[in-house]
Structures are given as C-alpha cells and as structure tokens.
Design a protein around this motif. Structure first.
Motif, short mmCIF file in Angstrom:
data_model
loop_
_atom_site.label_atom_id
_atom_site.label_comp_id
_atom_site.label_asym_id
_atom_site.label_seq_id
_atom_site.Cartn_x
_atom_site.Cartn_y
_atom_site.Cartn_z
N GLU A 116 0.85 -1.20 0.00
CA GLU A 116 0.00 0.00 0.00
C GLU A 116 0.88 1.24 0.00
O GLU A 116 1.86 1.33 0.73
N CYS A 117 0.50 2.20 -0.83
CA CYS A 117 1.21 3.48 -0.91
C CYS A 117 0.20 4.61 -0.67
O CYS A 117 -0.87 4.65 -1.29
N THR A 118 0.56 5.49 0.24
CA THR A 118 -0.29 6.65 0.53
C THR A 118 0.54 7.91 0.36
O THR A 118 1.75 7.92 0.63
N ASN A 119 -0.12 8.99 -0.10
CA ASN A 119 0.55 10.29 -0.22
C ASN A 119 -0.39 11.38 0.22
O ASN A 119 -1.62 11.23 0.20
N SER A 120 0.19 12.48 0.63
CA SER A 120 -0.62 13.57 1.19
C SER A 120 -1.43 14.29 0.13
O SER A 120 -2.39 15.00 0.46
N GLN A 121 -1.07 14.13 -1.14
CA GLN A 121 -1.84 14.71 -2.24
C GLN A 121 -2.46 13.59 -3.06
O GLN A 121 -1.84 12.56 -3.32
N ASP A 122 -3.70 13.75 -3.42
CA ASP A 122 -4.40 12.72 -4.17
C ASP A 122 -3.98 12.80 -5.63
O ASP A 122 -4.70 13.29 -6.50
N SER A 123 -2.76 12.32 -5.87
CA SER A 123 -2.23 12.31 -7.24
C SER A 123 -1.75 10.90 -7.56
O SER A 123 -1.63 10.05 -6.68
N GLY A 124 -1.49 10.62 -8.79
CA GLY A 124 -1.10 9.29 -9.21
C GLY A 124 0.25 8.88 -8.65
O GLY A 124 1.11 9.71 -8.34
N VAL A 125 0.44 7.58 -8.51
CA VAL A 125 1.69 7.05 -7.98
C VAL A 125 2.21 5.98 -8.94
O VAL A 125 1.46 5.41 -9.74
N SER A 126 3.51 5.72 -8.82
CA SER A 126 4.17 4.66 -9.59
C SER A 126 4.84 3.70 -8.62
O SER A 126 5.41 4.13 -7.60
#
Length: 237
Positions: free
Chosen positions: A49-59
């Motif tokens: 699982e990968c989470t980021n503070s901005q709802d943008s795409g991840v790789s």
C-alpha cells in the motif's frame, strides 16, 4: 521485463532533470497492507500500500538484489493503471485505489519478485520517493542433526551424580599429582641446601679443632722459660 522502461525513464528524468517549484512538499509512505505480514510467502499473494498527502497518481518501482530498478505500474488518480509497455492489465500484478491509498498486489510471489519496493509521486515537477520496503523470503536456518542416544540398561545406567563423582575424582587425582610435583620441586632444593649448610658446618668445626691443637703445642711452660735439654752441655764463655 527490460531493466529500464520508457515510463521509468520518464519518471527519473522528471525527478532529476526538472528543477521543480519551491513550495508545498508532500509525504509518500509505502507499507505492507497486512500489518501482520513482514515477509512474503512463496506462491502466495503479497499486497503493498502506498499513501501520499496529495491525491495524485503514484508509480510502483522494484529494485532487485543487483540494484537494478524495474518499473511495475503507474496508477493515476482516476484508478487507471498503466503497466510496462503501456499495457492496461498484467498477469503478475493487480492494482486498486481507495481514497489516497494505492495498492499493488503481487498475485503469486516468486523469487524473481524479491527486492525493495518504492512508490513515487510526481507532483509539481518534483519526484518524491517513499522509503524502501524490503520484500524478501525469510532466511531459513538449518538445525544441527540430533544424534540419538541408545537406551542403557539398569546396570549400566549413568546418572548425573555418577558423572559428578567421576569428574570430582578426576580433578582430585590431578590435584594430587600437581601437589606431588610441587612438593618435589620445593623439597629437593631445600634438602640440598640443608645438606650443604651441614657440610660447611662440619668442615668449619674440624678446621677450628686443628687450629686449637696447633696453638696448644706452641704454648710455653708456666715459668716462662723454655725447657732445656739436659743432655746438651752448656757452652762455656
């Protein structure tokens, strides 16, 4: 799978070549979706699982044991995946999105899937990497072979007390031998020294007696005149 796909090169070029804007920074975190699992199991699925503070795409990127980076998939903010070769699906991986959580599932984990997994976010021309998530098979240790002990009969059974007594007797015999050698090394020189002192004392006594006899012979009579020989006539003047 090639070592460097066009999508991976594009991500790296954006992160390393573009200057980026000075401003808001985001946080990217990668972890196991199941907190209880710390190691993958062969042939079973592994979900990350990968989470980021901005709802943008991840790789998702994997670094193998040799240090080579492998692009896995890009997941857009609209849950649209793009695998290597611009493929929409993959037989080895599955993806899903829930809010700001981007999940990667290795359907059947194998030895070739071992490595360190990263998720990256390209935000405002800056490439952000999560901390590495190691996914390796647990190290198995080989136990030493256990030697079987043949059962002993009642007459030849050795108890712990017998072993202690035997060891105590062995230590006692060794101590006696050491004490014997110590006594030999101590008493032999001491006996020799005593004999030498006794010999010197005897020689000294004998010399003293001889000296006294000589002195007694040289002593004069009580009147102080030497004794004259009557057979020799006195000389006339």
């Amino acid at each position: 799978m090639t070592d460097a796909s066009p999508a991976l090169l594009l991500l790296l070029s954006l992160g390393l070549c573009c200057p980026g804007a000075q401003g808001q920074r985001i946080t990217v975190t990668a972890k196991f979706y199941n907190s209880k699992s710390t190691h993958p199991q062969s042939g079973k699925s592994l979900e990350l699982e990968c989470t980021n503070s901005q709802d943008s795409g991840v790789s998702w990127i994997r670094q193998d044991k040799a240090g080579t980076l492998h692009f896995i998939v890009y997941i857009s903010a609209l849950s649209k995946p793009t695998f290597e070769g611009n493929q929409m699906t993959s037989s080895r991986y599955g993806v899903s999105k829930s809010g700001r959580s981007y999940r990667l599932t290795v359907t059947s984990f194998k030895a070739q899937d071992e490595g360190i997994y990263f998720c990256t976010v390209n935000y405002n021309q800056v490439l952000y990497f999560s901390s590495g998530l190691p996914a390796f098979f647990p190290v198995t240790t080989t136990a030493a072979p256990v030697t079987s002990v043949s059962p002993t009969t009642q007459g030849s059974r050795v108890t712990k007390r017998d072993v202690c007594l035997q060891s105590h007797e062995a230590e006692t015999s060794k101590e006696k031998e050491m004490n014997f050698f110590c006594e030999v090394f101590v008493w032999v020189p001491l006996t020799g020294a005593c004999l030498l002192v006794l010999l010197v004392l005897v020689i000294t006594i004998m010399l003293c007696r001889k000296t006294r006899r000589r002195r007694c012979r040289c002593k004069r009579p009580a009147n102080g005149k030497p004794k004259m020989n009557p057979k020799v006539p006195s000389q006339q003047i």
